[in-house]
Design a protein around this motif. Structure first.
Motif, PDB file in Angstrom:
ATOM      1  N   ARG A  39      26.305  11.439 -17.323  1.00 47.57           N
ATOM      2  CA  ARG A  39      26.841  10.274 -17.214  1.00 47.57           C
ATOM      3  C   ARG A  39      27.124   9.613 -18.736  1.00 47.57           C
ATOM      4  O   ARG A  39      27.401   8.579 -19.003  1.00 47.57           O
ATOM      5  N   ARG A  41      29.033   8.783 -21.971  1.00 44.78           N
ATOM      6  CA  ARG A  41      30.272   8.146 -22.079  1.00 44.78           C
ATOM      7  C   ARG A  41      30.487   8.613 -23.650  1.00 44.78           C
ATOM      8  O   ARG A  41      30.418   8.003 -24.650  1.00 44.78           O
ATOM      9  N   TYR A 102      34.455   1.569 -25.571  1.00 44.70           N
ATOM     10  CA  TYR A 102      33.728   2.554 -24.598  1.00 44.70           C
ATOM     11  C   TYR A 102      33.036   1.738 -23.288  1.00 44.70           C
ATOM     12  O   TYR A 102      31.884   1.878 -22.978  1.00 44.70           O
ATOM     13  N   GLY A 104      34.564   1.265 -20.408  1.00 48.75           N
ATOM     14  CA  GLY A 104      34.908   2.059 -19.176  1.00 48.75           C
ATOM     15  C   GLY A 104      35.621   1.296 -18.142  1.00 48.75           C
ATOM     16  O   GLY A 104      35.768   1.602 -17.150  1.00 48.75           O
ATOM     17  N   TRP A 117      35.202  10.088 -17.625  1.00 46.67           N
ATOM     18  CA  TRP A 117      34.388  10.151 -18.907  1.00 46.67           C
ATOM     19  C   TRP A 117      33.866  11.544 -18.980  1.00 46.67           C
ATOM     20  O   TRP A 117      33.734  12.542 -18.019  1.00 46.67           O
TER      21      TRP A 117
END
Length: 247
Positions: A39, A41, A102, A104, A117
């Motif tokens: 996960r 980023r 960043y 999201g 991502w």
């Protein structure tokens, strides 16, 4: 209980001593790529086929670092007599990573899963203006997006998937039954078998029995003669003579 004076300093020194005795591990980057979490980023990838130019990501971006241009095209009617429709066609999709923080939010608010991502992070530039990447570069990063993690086997099945699975199972069962009936009919036709009339009548009687008739109180046939009347017939009455008791 009051803390012992100097206990905090002793704990800090203990952490320092434990760190000093551990073996030092050096990442041999760039010769060896780091093992990043799934996960991570790193950068944002664009799946252009899913983008409908709804502009939701650009409106929700707190830094206003997403630039989208589009135009409308007329789609002819799918059937004769239908109505023409218009759709948005994407012309430009760019992200300025010198402004992106960043967060999201653009990925979360996209209703059509067009943004993802990617753990890719090697996109540094010597010029800040070159950090604005167009849709071609964003599409290249799309192929570095890792696969989603596997679902928990103990998790409850989503209602949408359960409904789709049940519908597919019913459709498959119906198709299998129709195929079996067609195969039986074809086999019977090849063998030249025919149903006998007696068998057909027996099957019809078994499947459609005749209703039971309730006997009626009224006689259905001709009246039977009374034995008493046959032995003692009634005297004939002359219509010209009046009955007894009348003058």
């Amino acid at each position: 209980m009051a803390p012992i004076p100097g206990s905090g300093l002793a704990k800090g020194l203990a952490v320092t001593l434990r760190t000093m005795t551990k073996k030092t591990v050096t990442e041999q980057y760039p010769d060896t790529q780091p093992d990043l979490p799934p996960r991570t980023r790193g950068v944002i990838g664009l799946f252009e086929e899913n983008c409908t130019v709804c502009m939701l990501c650009a409106r929700e971006c707190p830094d206003w670092c997403i630039y989208i241009d589009s135009h409308k095209e007329t789609v002819p009617a799918a059937a004769p007599g239908g109505r023409e429709r218009s759709r948005n066609v994407l012309d430009r999709f760019a992200i300025d990573f010198s402004l992106c923080m960043y967060c999201g939010i653009c990925i979360e608010v996209c209703p059509f899963d067009a943004l993802f991502w990617s753990p890719e992070f090697e996109y540094a530039e010597t010029d800040i203006h070159e950090l604005t990447h167009e849709r071609d570069k964003l599409r290249e990063w799309m192929w570095t997006v890792p696969a989603p993690p596997a679902l928990d086997p103990a998790a409850e099945e989503p209602k949408e998937i359960a409904a789709a699975r049940k519908t597919a199972e019913k459709l498959a069962a119906t198709q299998a039954a129709e195929a079996a009936q067609a195969a039986q009919a074809a086999e019977a036709a090849r063998a030249g078998k025919s149903v006998e009339p007696a068998q057909a009548a027996a099957v019809t009687e078994a499947t459609h029995p005749e209703p039971t008739q309730v006997p009626s109180a009224e006689p259905t046939g001709p009246a039977q003669p009374n034995p008493a009347e046959a032995t003692h017939p009634k005297p004939a009455v002359d219509p010209a003579e009046p009955p007894e008791g009348q003058s």
